[in-house]
Design a protein around this motif. Structure first.
Motif, mmCIF file in Angstrom:
data_model
loop_
_atom_site.group_PDB
_atom_site.id
_atom_site.type_symbol
_atom_site.label_atom_id
_atom_site.label_comp_id
_atom_site.label_asym_id
_atom_site.label_seq_id
_atom_site.Cartn_x
_atom_site.Cartn_y
_atom_site.Cartn_z
ATOM 1 N N GLU A 186 -1.448 48.102 7.995
ATOM 2 C CA GLU A 186 -2.014 46.788 7.625
ATOM 3 C C GLU A 186 -3.454 46.633 8.098
ATOM 4 O OE1 GLU A 186 0.550 43.638 8.923
ATOM 5 O OE2 GLU A 186 2.203 44.299 7.641
ATOM 6 N N THR B 254 5.264 39.967 16.225
ATOM 7 C CA THR B 254 6.172 40.467 15.192
ATOM 8 C C THR B 254 7.004 41.646 15.685
ATOM 9 O OG1 THR B 254 4.760 42.202 14.236
ATOM 10 C CG2 THR B 254 4.316 39.936 13.532
ATOM 11 N N GLU C 201 -0.305 41.155 16.453
ATOM 12 C CA GLU C 201 0.819 41.657 15.654
ATOM 13 C C GLU C 201 1.887 42.302 16.543
ATOM 14 O OE1 GLU C 201 1.396 41.698 12.061
ATOM 15 O OE2 GLU C 201 0.070 40.009 12.396
ATOM 16 N N LYS D 145 7.170 44.283 13.737
ATOM 17 C CA LYS D 145 6.675 45.393 12.912
ATOM 18 C C LYS D 145 6.508 46.648 13.764
ATOM 19 C CE LYS D 145 3.997 42.293 9.958
ATOM 20 N NZ LYS D 145 2.662 41.718 9.792
ATOM 21 N N THR D 146 6.738 47.798 13.144
ATOM 22 C CA THR D 146 6.522 49.053 13.863
ATOM 23 C C THR D 146 5.019 49.272 14.025
ATOM 24 O OG1 THR D 146 6.376 50.368 11.839
ATOM 25 C CG2 THR D 146 8.583 50.066 12.798
ATOM 26 N N GLU E 40 3.539 50.340 10.771
ATOM 27 C CA GLU E 40 3.296 49.233 9.825
ATOM 28 C C GLU E 40 2.021 48.470 10.196
ATOM 29 O OE1 GLU E 40 7.396 47.309 8.290
ATOM 30 O OE2 GLU E 40 7.296 47.524 10.460
ATOM 31 N N ILE E 41 1.851 48.204 11.495
ATOM 32 C CA ILE E 41 0.660 47.475 11.953
ATOM 33 C C ILE E 41 -0.592 48.300 11.669
ATOM 34 C CG2 ILE E 41 -0.537 46.550 13.986
ATOM 35 C CD1 ILE E 41 2.307 45.889 15.116
#
Length: 292
Positions: A257, A247, A243, A249-250, A253-254
């Motif tokens: 998830e 991506t 990730e 993504k911050t 966020e990771i």
């Protein structure tokens, strides 16, 4: 080993290693803990010993191809002197995640927490590897147009050959009498793959499989050569690395998830297991490749 045999390409934009062919005549490159920001393929053509990788130790013989992902910790301890050649390549040079459909090596050669990190090389594969390596050596000295694309093409052939071979050997192992893994093992692998983002403790999986935590721990140690806790942690880290690389993504966020409400706790967990912070991993390995 004479340095004139070493072939290296540097990424002019970052100054990082992009691609390297490294012949070796001893274990001096690998006798201490490695945590590199690139992929490594190490073909041991002579000698034997054991490889310490992540949380486990495995014995390897001559004509083994060892495969390691960025920041995967490993070192080699030899019982007989080794020789061979290593290929190092940065994800910016060739990303196995983005090209999974082409080479299918993620989860087979690399990032397979359930299998030893190597494949036994057959005579046929050895001939292919030698031919490809000769072509790579010629191409890396050729600064003409499309050198990069040509090297990537040869690297793909190398990866596809090795991945097919490992898949074939895994299939053969399954069909040998008495080597069959217990039914519970496949259930455990399936359970981890389905639930590692939400269930992080060994006890979760013991409950799920209706087996005592002690019995499951013993099975994991016997067959995977690592504890169940380590197995789960390794699987989470592989997904986090993917990730971070694939991506924009911050980290928060990771973390969310992957089942972590506390970004700081997740960052500490990542650093403990990867020996590098999520931020530094992203800075040195790269990120946002799918956002282009």
């Amino acid at each position: 080993m004479n340095n004139q045999n070493v072939f290296t390409l540097i990424n002019p934009r970052t100054g990082n290693l992009a691609f390297k062919l490294l012949p070796f005549g001893d274990n001096s490159h690998f006798d201490h803990l490695q945590r590199n920001n690139f992929f490594s393929l190490i073909w041991v053509t002579k000698g034997k010993g054991k490889v310490k990788a992540d949380f486990a130790e495995h014995h390897f013989e001559e004509n083994s191809l060892l495969a390691f992902s960025p920041y995967q910790p490993f070192m080699l301890c030899v019982s007989e002197p080794i020789e061979g050649i290593a290929i190092h390549f940065h994800p910016d040079f060739y990303c196995i995640h983005m090209h999974q459909k082409e080479v299918s090596c993620s989860g087979v050669l690399f990032n397979n927490v359930y299998q030893p990190p190597f494949v036994k090389i057959t005579d046929e594969a050895s001939s292919t590897f030698k031919m490809v390596l000769d072509q790579m050596k010629t191409e890396i000295q050729n600064t003409d147009l499309a050198q990069y694309e040509s090297l990537v093409s040869y690297l793909k052939i190398f990866l596809i050959t090795a991945s097919r071979l490992k898949n074939q050997q895994l299939e053969e192992m399954k069909s040998v009498p008495n080597s069959k893994e217990p039914f519970i093992l496949q259930n455990l692998k399936d359970a981890i793959e389905d639930n590692f983002k939400t269930k992080h403790s060994a006890g979760n999986y013991a409950d799920m499989l209706n087996i005592s935590a002690k019995a499951l721990a013993k099975i994991s140690k016997n067959y995977f050569n690592k504890t169940l806790t380590d197995l789960i942690a390794e699987r989470i880290i592989i997904e986090a690395k993917r990730e971070l690389y694939m991506t924009n993504k911050t980290v928060k966020e990771i973390a969310y998830e992957l089942g972590y409400d506390d970004e700081h706790y997740f960052s500490r967990f990542f650093k403990t297991n990867a020996d590098v912070s999520p931020q530094l991993y992203r800075e040195t390995v790269g990120f946002g490749k799918m956002a282009d």
